[in-house]
Design an enzyme around this catalytic site. Structure first.
Site, PDB file in Angstrom:
ATOM      1  N   GLU A 182      26.839  11.173 -24.114  1.00 17.09           N
ATOM      2  CA  GLU A 182      27.917  11.115 -25.234  1.00 17.09           C
ATOM      3  C   GLU A 182      29.271  11.216 -24.539  1.00 17.09           C
ATOM      4  OE1 GLU A 182      27.098   9.521 -27.154  1.00 17.09           O
ATOM      5  OE2 GLU A 182      25.772  10.273 -28.971  1.00 17.09           O
ATOM      6  N   ASP A 230      16.246   7.545 -21.507  1.00 14.87           N
ATOM      7  CA  ASP A 230      16.443   8.394 -22.485  1.00 14.87           C
ATOM      8  C   ASP A 230      15.118   8.243 -23.614  1.00 14.87           C
ATOM      9  OD1 ASP A 230      19.289   6.480 -23.930  1.00 14.87           O
ATOM     10  OD2 ASP A 230      17.074   5.869 -23.387  1.00 14.87           O
TER      11      ASP A 230
HETATM   12  C1  GLP Z   1      21.357   3.618 -27.426  1.00 14.92           C
HETATM   13  C2  GLP Z   1      20.734   3.722 -26.232  1.00 14.92           C
HETATM   14  C3  GLP Z   1      21.561   3.237 -24.881  1.00 14.92           C
HETATM   15  C4  GLP Z   1      21.969   1.720 -25.451  1.00 14.92           C
HETATM   16  C5  GLP Z   1      22.686   1.935 -26.810  1.00 14.92           C
HETATM   17  C6  GLP Z   1      23.359   0.322 -27.304  1.00 14.92           C
HETATM   18  O1  GLP Z   1      22.341   4.584 -27.538  1.00 14.92           O
HETATM   19  N1  GLP Z   1      20.395   5.150 -25.876  1.00 14.92           N
HETATM   20  O2  GLP Z   1      20.673   3.104 -23.910  1.00 14.92           O
HETATM   21  O3  GLP Z   1      22.682   1.252 -24.534  1.00 14.92           O
HETATM   22  O4  GLP Z   1      21.817   2.462 -27.834  1.00 14.92           O
HETATM   23  O5  GLP Z   1      22.062  -0.242 -27.962  1.00 14.92           O
HETATM   24  P1  GLP Z   1      22.402  -1.765 -28.289  1.00 14.92           P
HETATM   25  O6  GLP Z   1      21.887  -2.541 -26.999  1.00 14.92           O
HETATM   26  O7  GLP Z   1      21.138  -1.732 -29.444  1.00 14.92           O
HETATM   27  O8  GLP Z   1      23.677  -1.980 -28.642  1.00 14.92           O
END
Ligand code: GLP
Length: 220
Positions: A129, A63
């Site tokens: 989402e 993404d």
């Molecule tokens: C964002 C990304 C996800 C990721 C999430 C959690 O939303 N689009 O791919 O898994 O953040 O991120 P973190 O690992 O910083 O908690």
């Protein structure tokens, strides 16, 4: 970083480099965020130790944000945490921002071999989402406020957190031959329980992973 998180990050890295060793033209779905950073450090170290050849690998960002500065983009994150340390050709660094038909591009290369995921505070995977249907493909989406709030540390001011993103869909992710999910810390325990305790629930997009036959959940 706790020892357990480091061990799990190294395990994920070992699975990723093993995938490339077994299949030099592997197609990888790659995440961003805080969780996979240590995994990428281990990937870079293992690649250098093994003299791993990335020249035929194709990397597909899960993404990315829309309408933000390149410095805040997930492509920049992947460049800094992985791409600049390996011999991956520039033409093999794919991102849904750059392609009108990302799913067709993935199919053209033979499909995803291994996709690494995190999980959002609201149970999202990539930027799918809550409420995203299983029959979803790469698309542009509006970020919900829980996601925007989780992302604000990456920006000078919360008001600068993007409101829109582009993401692989649920079906895009489920098409991957194998999936690893990394989820660390107390803040992810509750959402993991909700995701994997009650079958498929579109309100928790990660729950769709129960439909996949080759998912490893690496959590402390
Ligand atoms: C964002 C990304 C996800 C990721 C999430 C959690 O939303 N689009 O791919 O898994 O953040 O991120 P973190 O690992 O910083 O908690």
């Amino acid at each position: 970083m706790t020892e357990k998180k480091d061990e799990l990050s190294e395990l994920a890295a070992q699975k990723l480099v093993e995938q490339i060793r077994k299949k030099p033209n592997s197609n990888l779905g790659l995440p961003t965020g805080r969780t996979p950073k240590r995994m990428y450090q281990h990937v870079v170290r293992l690649s250098q130790e093994m003299g791993l050849d990335w020249s035929k690998v194709h990397c597909f960002a899960l993404d990315d944000y829309l309408e933000t500065l390149e410095d805040y983009s997930f492509q920049k994150y992947l460049e800094q945490n992985l791409y600049q340390h390996i011999d991956l050709p520039g033409t093999n660094k794919h991102n849904p921002r750059f392609h009108d038909d990302y799913d067709r591009l993935i199919d053209k290369h033979g499909g995803l071999d291994l996709t690494v995921l995190g999980i959002g505070a609201n149970g999202h995977i990539a930027f799918n989402e809550p409420g995203t249907p299983q029959a979803s493909y790469t698309q542009c989406i509006w970020l919900d406020e829980i996601s925007r709030n989780s992302l604000k540390d990456g920006f000078p001011d919360a008001s600068e957190v993007p409101t829109k993103a582009v993401t692989m869909g649920i079906s895009t992710i489920l098409s991957s031959k194998s999936i690893i999910m990394l989820a660390f810390g107390e803040e992810k325990k509750e959402v993991l329980k909700r995701a994997f305790g009650n079958g498929v629930d579109p309100a928790i997009p990660a729950s769709f992973l129960v439909l996949h036959n080759n998912v490893s959940i690496l959590t402390d």
